[in-house]
Design an enzyme around this catalytic site. Structure first.
Site, PDB file in Angstrom:
ATOM      1  N   SER A  88       0.784  -1.237   0.000  1.00 12.27           N
ATOM      2  CA  SER A  88       0.000   0.000   0.000  1.00 12.27           C
ATOM      3  C   SER A  88       0.812   1.282   0.000  1.00 12.27           C
ATOM      4  CB  SER A  88      -0.959   0.006   1.200  1.00 12.27           C
ATOM      5  OG  SER A  88      -2.022  -0.892   0.977  1.00 12.27           O
ATOM      6  N   THR A 150      -4.423 -10.111  -1.836  1.00 11.26           N
ATOM      7  CA  THR A 150      -3.066 -10.645  -1.935  1.00 11.26           C
ATOM      8  C   THR A 150      -2.408 -10.761  -0.561  1.00 11.26           C
ATOM      9  OG1 THR A 150      -2.265  -8.398  -2.370  1.00 11.26           O
ATOM     10  CG2 THR A 150      -2.653  -9.823  -4.278  1.00 11.26           C
ATOM     11  N   TYR A 186     -10.516   2.516   5.929  1.00 14.13           N
ATOM     12  CA  TYR A 186      -9.525   2.211   4.905  1.00 14.13           C
ATOM     13  C   TYR A 186     -10.119   1.225   3.903  1.00 14.13           C
ATOM     14  CZ  TYR A 186      -4.770   1.311   3.158  1.00 14.13           C
ATOM     15  OH  TYR A 186      -3.631   1.210   2.392  1.00 14.13           O
ATOM     16  N   SER A 187     -10.099   1.593   2.626  1.00 16.36           N
ATOM     17  CA  SER A 187     -10.666   0.747   1.587  1.00 16.36           C
ATOM     18  C   SER A 187      -9.796   0.808   0.341  1.00 16.36           C
ATOM     19  CB  SER A 187     -12.089   1.189   1.234  1.00 16.36           C
ATOM     20  OG  SER A 187     -12.577   0.478   0.114  1.00 16.36           O
ATOM     21  N   ASN A 188      -9.280  -0.329  -0.084  1.00 14.10           N
ATOM     22  CA  ASN A 188      -8.439  -0.383  -1.273  1.00 14.10           C
ATOM     23  C   ASN A 188      -9.188   0.044  -2.531  1.00 14.10           C
ATOM     24  OD1 ASN A 188      -5.752  -1.656  -0.371  1.00 14.10           O
ATOM     25  ND2 ASN A 188      -7.290  -2.945   0.604  1.00 14.10           N
ATOM     26  N   GLY A 325       2.886  -0.740   4.139  1.00 16.49           N
ATOM     27  CA  GLY A 325       2.370  -1.627   3.109  1.00 16.49           C
ATOM     28  C   GLY A 325       2.463  -3.072   3.533  1.00 16.49           C
TER      29      GLY A 325
END
Length: 369
Positions: A88, A150, A186-188, A325
């Site tokens: 991230s 992942t 938090y959202s990808n 990350g």
């Protein structure tokens, strides 16, 4: 969740003290030099990781501490110059490119995302670019679905190629978490949208834009966008993971198109240090854009989130700026204090999010001088 910065600091301080106590070095903290303690942090984590890279930099002084091996067979020692997946931290590169486009007048932070991506994001007329970048949009995180992350072992599916539209389709099958701008989560998904925003405005792949605007000007030759390529350029840090059934698997090679603009990038400790030095030193975006990037909302555990940038409040006072990350087998933190002292840490093949190691390292790097 803690409500005030003071409680954040107290919670983090307890974690740092606990991490140091585990080493049996609590009584030495006040007498050991900072470098010795940094080395101690690496030694403590050697048994739980296959490789660890820890770098601290400041004007006129730097140091690198390593343990383990970049190879799973243990055949060599790490040099500190290896490539690894940064997860991230990709988001900071993406947000920086967007803020450069803000500086150029091509994007406005207060504008609805619908302005630039018509018909792409549900309720996009009520979600601003700023809310996409600071995770207050409420959009569902597509990685929460089984087989969509992942950070978890996916067997042969780890070599599957995904398109950004597939990732958004998975996200938008679900209801949003909350109304835009009312909370933080938090959202990808936000950074898949951010990647598409860059492409819509520039007419180029988001990776090409970042290469042109950031990587080449800073000569970040060790930083790349793998796309559907599963391998990591050599020299590389290889990593493994232990499954619930006790089996250990090599997780080095995976197709991280599943992360795309939310976390696909590969880099090195030196490149990350250079990038954050330039960004936070005002070399990549305007003073106003950097101020916008550093305008934060609380995350918890001493962290606050800006526009693709995290703030961490040190228990001894002061603040760090950067990002963390995590991708299966790889946990990375890259931060910098405003006086120029930077810290990067990579833990390969470890368990969890590595926060205790990060807390101990930041305590050694910033609180013992």
């Amino acid at each position: 969740m803690p409500k005030t910065p003071n409680r954040f600091r107290r919670t983090t301080a307890v974690l740092i003290v606990s991490a140091i106590a585990v080493t049996g070095a609590l009584t030495l903290v006040l007498t050991l030099a900072r470098g010795q303690v940094m080395g101690g942090v690496v030694t403590v984590n050697a048994a739980s990781t296959s490789a660890l890279l820890l770098s601290s930099t400041e004007p006129g002084l730097s140091g690198t501490w390593t343990s383990g091996s970049p190879r799973l067979d243990g055949a060599q020692s790490p040099s500190g110059n290896e490539h690894f997946r940064i997860g991230s931290i990709t988001k900071t590169f993406v947000a920086t490119a967007i803020l450069q486009l803000v500086d150029d007048g091509q994007i406005e932070l207060h504008a609805p995302i619908e302005t630039y991506l018509p018909g792409v994001v549900p309720n996009g007329a009520h979600i601003t670019v700023r809310q996409i970048l600071n995770h207050t949009s409420g959009l569902y995180d597509y990685m929460k679905g089984e087989g969509w992350s992942t950070n978890r072992w996916r067997g042969d599916a780890r070599f599957t190629t995904y398109s950004p539209d597939q990732l958004l389709a998975e996200a938008f099958r679900h209801q949003p978490y909350f109304a835009p701008g009312t909370k933080f989560r938090y959202s990808n998904t936000n950074y898949i949208v951010a990647g598409k925003l860059i492409e819509a405005v520039t007419g180029q792949p988001y990776g090409t834009v970042i290469e042109h605007r950031i990587l080449r000007p800073l000569n970040l030759a060790g930083t790349s966008f793998p796309g559907s390529e599963p391998s990591i350029p050599e020299p590389a840090v290889h990593a493994s993971a232990t499954l619930e059934n006790g089996r250990t698997v090599d997780v080095t090679e995976q197709n991280v198109s599943l992360d795309w603009a939310a976390g696909e990038m590969i880099s090195t400790s030196q490149d990350l240090q250079t990038f954050f030095d330039e960004l936070l030193g005002g070399g990549l975006i305007s003073e106003d854009a950097l101020a916008q990037m550093r305008t934060t909302v609380p995350m918890g555990m001493g962290f606050h989130y800006g526009l693709g940038l995290e703030r961490f409040d040190l228990p001894c006072g002061g603040q760090l700026w950067g990002h963390g990350g995590q991708l299966l087998g790889y946990v990375t933190y890259a931060y910098r204090r405003d006086d120029g002292r930077g810290l990067t840490i990579l833990l390969a093949s470890g368990k969890g999010d590595g926060f205790i190691s990060f807390a101990a390292a930041t305590g050694a790097a910033y609180c013992l001088t």
